[in-house]
Design a protein around this motif. Structure first.
Motif, PDB file in Angstrom:
ATOM      1  N   TYR A 248      15.646  17.326 -24.414  1.00  0.00           N
ATOM      2  CA  TYR A 248      16.959  17.899 -24.735  1.00  0.00           C
ATOM      3  C   TYR A 248      17.515  18.715 -23.569  1.00  0.00           C
ATOM      4  CZ  TYR A 248      20.610  20.034 -27.681  1.00  0.00           C
ATOM      5  OH  TYR A 248      21.813  20.433 -28.212  1.00  0.00           O
TER       6      TYR A 248
ATOM      7  N   GLU B 113      19.908  11.656 -33.177  1.00  0.00           N
ATOM      8  CA  GLU B 113      20.657  12.911 -33.241  1.00  0.00           C
ATOM      9  C   GLU B 113      20.053  13.843 -34.283  1.00  0.00           C
ATOM     10  OE1 GLU B 113      23.120  14.139 -31.440  1.00  0.00           O
ATOM     11  OE2 GLU B 113      23.041  12.390 -30.104  1.00  0.00           O
ATOM     12  N   GLU B 114      19.581  13.250 -35.371  1.00  0.00           N
ATOM     13  CA  GLU B 114      18.985  14.054 -36.441  1.00  0.00           C
ATOM     14  C   GLU B 114      17.723  14.767 -35.969  1.00  0.00           C
ATOM     15  OE1 GLU B 114      17.307  13.525 -41.035  1.00  0.00           O
ATOM     16  OE2 GLU B 114      18.035  11.787 -39.903  1.00  0.00           O
TER      17      GLU B 114
ATOM     18  N   GLN C 103      18.568  17.517 -33.435  1.00  0.00           N
ATOM     19  CA  GLN C 103      19.143  18.689 -34.097  1.00  0.00           C
ATOM     20  C   GLN C 103      18.062  19.497 -34.800  1.00  0.00           C
ATOM     21  OE1 GLN C 103      22.425  19.719 -33.820  1.00  0.00           O
ATOM     22  NE2 GLN C 103      21.560  21.563 -34.752  1.00  0.00           N
ATOM     23  N   GLN C 104      17.109  18.791 -35.402  1.00  0.00           N
ATOM     24  CA  GLN C 104      16.009  19.482 -36.062  1.00  0.00           C
ATOM     25  C   GLN C 104      15.173  20.259 -35.058  1.00  0.00           C
ATOM     26  OE1 GLN C 104      15.309  19.733 -39.491  1.00  0.00           O
ATOM     27  NE2 GLN C 104      13.963  21.308 -38.620  1.00  0.00           N
TER      28      GLN C 104
ATOM     29  N   LEU D 249      16.202  21.364 -32.161  1.00  0.00           N
ATOM     30  CA  LEU D 249      17.035  22.473 -31.694  1.00  0.00           C
ATOM     31  C   LEU D 249      17.009  23.629 -32.685  1.00  0.00           C
ATOM     32  CD1 LEU D 249      19.073  23.765 -29.770  1.00  0.00           C
ATOM     33  CD2 LEU D 249      20.890  22.506 -30.950  1.00  0.00           C
ATOM     34  N   ASN D 250      17.145  23.314 -33.959  1.00  0.00           N
ATOM     35  CA  ASN D 250      17.118  24.363 -34.981  1.00  0.00           C
ATOM     36  C   ASN D 250      15.802  25.140 -34.941  1.00  0.00           C
ATOM     37  OD1 ASN D 250      19.643  23.532 -35.846  1.00  0.00           O
ATOM     38  ND2 ASN D 250      18.865  22.307 -37.542  1.00  0.00           N
TER      39      ASN D 250
ATOM     40  N   PRO E  90      23.451  29.732 -32.661  1.00  0.00           N
ATOM     41  CA  PRO E  90      24.087  28.530 -32.102  1.00  0.00           C
ATOM     42  C   PRO E  90      25.126  28.873 -31.047  1.00  0.00           C
ATOM     43  CG  PRO E  90      23.829  28.301 -34.468  1.00  0.00           C
ATOM     44  CD  PRO E  90      23.436  29.707 -34.138  1.00  0.00           C
TER      45      PRO E  90
ATOM     46  N   GLN F  48      25.118  27.610 -27.218  1.00  0.00           N
ATOM     47  CA  GLN F  48      26.271  26.908 -26.660  1.00  0.00           C
ATOM     48  C   GLN F  48      26.659  27.524 -25.318  1.00  0.00           C
ATOM     49  OE1 GLN F  48      27.374  24.231 -28.104  1.00  0.00           O
ATOM     50  NE2 GLN F  48      29.081  23.779 -26.726  1.00  0.00           N
TER      51      GLN F  48
END
Length: 373
Positions: free
Chosen positions: A273, A311-312, A315-316, A318-319, A329, A333
């Motif tokens: 990522y 993407e899922e 995102q997981q 990243l969370n 977040p 960013q």
């Protein structure tokens, strides 16, 4: 630079220092032919046998022959398996817990040391300091945000070896999968000057217990005063990663965790990522190394490079990272949108490395510390 990919491996112009010959073959491949292969050919099983015999004789009145840093990844796991089952070395395993272990890695470590009856010592890095340093590196904008974890590994392992009067260190480094890595992508994780400067600028709490090893300690104190020798056994044998995974699975029910170094939650996220912000896909040098060593075909590598995380799943991941690093977040960013910074924009010991290369390396070559031949 116009986009181009090597016609022999899969390295491309994401490496700003890459160049190609008239056949489209890159400088990494030529370096492999001219430097790596001759060095590797000197690494024979007979030489490894001789080294181990010398170590056993030297250490017969000590508690241990060697020490190994054990991550639960395939390379260090296979080194432990091979050196114990083939040489019956008295090995002290050390695991550095920087807060990012996967459950798979933890279980792999446990299975190996239990079955092989290897003593294991775990060093836990203070999480608040580790978190603060990692966030500082993210805010700095440099590419190599894996430095806080890597630096802690080296400093802790070597420091513990000194405490226990062990001077031989087993390493999972191997030319079969690590002979190529673009210097334009990263800066040395051993650069304590840079680590301290970035933390001073962006950190929020003091580093009271975080282990730090400086240039002089790493390159002079360890090899010359303490007589450290780092041995990479996988370079002396016919190491094949796929075969190693098969053996580990059959012998210990060892579980694979994905791509190289993904036994760490942070490294997995960092590689798949964060580095994409810089356009770096670390699978390219890893796959290229395996192509050149015969562990993977170029066609297979190109096919694997087309496979991307969903993407899922990203995102997981990243969370999970944001939750552990205590970042919102919005803060993330800001980090991702901030300018990319070169390591030279912060204090660094690059000039010391240049001096070492100019004077020291002439008389004491690379293999003096890292015994590869």
């Amino acid at each position: 630079m116009k986009y181009q990919v090597c016609s022999r491996c899969v390295m491309d112009t994401s490496d700003s220092l890459i160049y190609f010959d008239e056949k489209g073959i890159c400088n990494h491949c030529h370096r492999y032919d001219d430097f790596v292969i001759p060095q590797w050919q000197n690494c024979t099983k007979e030489k490894l046998d001789s080294k181990i015999q010398q170590i056993k004789e030297e250490c017969k009145n000590k508690a241990y022959d060697v020490i190994i840093g054990l991550s639960g990844g395939v390379d260090s796991s296979y080194v432990l398996h091979y050196m114990k089952t083939n040489y019956e070395l008295r090995i002290l395993a050390v695991h550095i817990d920087a807060g990012w272990n996967t459950q798979i890695a933890n279980e792999n470590i446990k299975k190996l040391v239990n079955k092989l009856q290897i003593p294991l010592h775990t060093i836990t890095i203070d999480w608040n300091e580790m978190r603060d340093l990692q966030v500082a590196f993210l805010k700095s904008g440099v590419a190599n945000c894996d430095t806080p974890q890597d630096h802690a590994f080296f400093a802790s392992l070597y420091g513990y070896a000194v405490e226990n009067n062990i001077r031989h260190v087993l390493s999972g480094f191997n030319l079969a999968t690590e002979s190529i890595f673009p210097t334009s992508w990263v800066h040395s994780s051993i650069d304590s000057m840079q680590l301290k400067d970035i933390h001073k600028k962006f950190g929020e709490i003091p580093l009271k217990t975080y282990p730090i090893v400086g240039f002089l300690k790493y390159w002079f104190y360890y090899p010359f005063i303490k007589k450290f020798r780092i041995i990479s056994p996988l370079n002396y044998i016919n190491y094949n990663k796929k075969g190693a995974i098969s053996i580990l699975n059959a012998s210990y029910n060892w579980q694979n965790y994905g791509e190289k170094h993904e036994e760490s939650l942070w490294t997995k996220f960092f590689q798949s990522y964060y580095l994409m912000k810089f356009g770096y896909d670390v699978r390219k040098p890893y796959y290229s190394s395996m192509i050149l060593s015969g562990g993977m075909s170029r066609e297979e590598a190109l096919k694997q490079l087309l496979v991307a995380p969903t993407e899922e799943s990203l995102q997981q991941d990243l969370n999970n990272i944001l939750d552990k690093l205590q970042l919102t977040p919005a803060q993330w960013q800001t980090i991702m949108e901030s300018p990319k910074r070169d390591y030279t924009e912060y204090a660094n010991n690059h000039q010391l490395y240049l001096l070492k290369q100019k004077y020291f390396d002439v008389y004491f070559p690379f293999s003096y510390f890292w015994e590869t031949n």
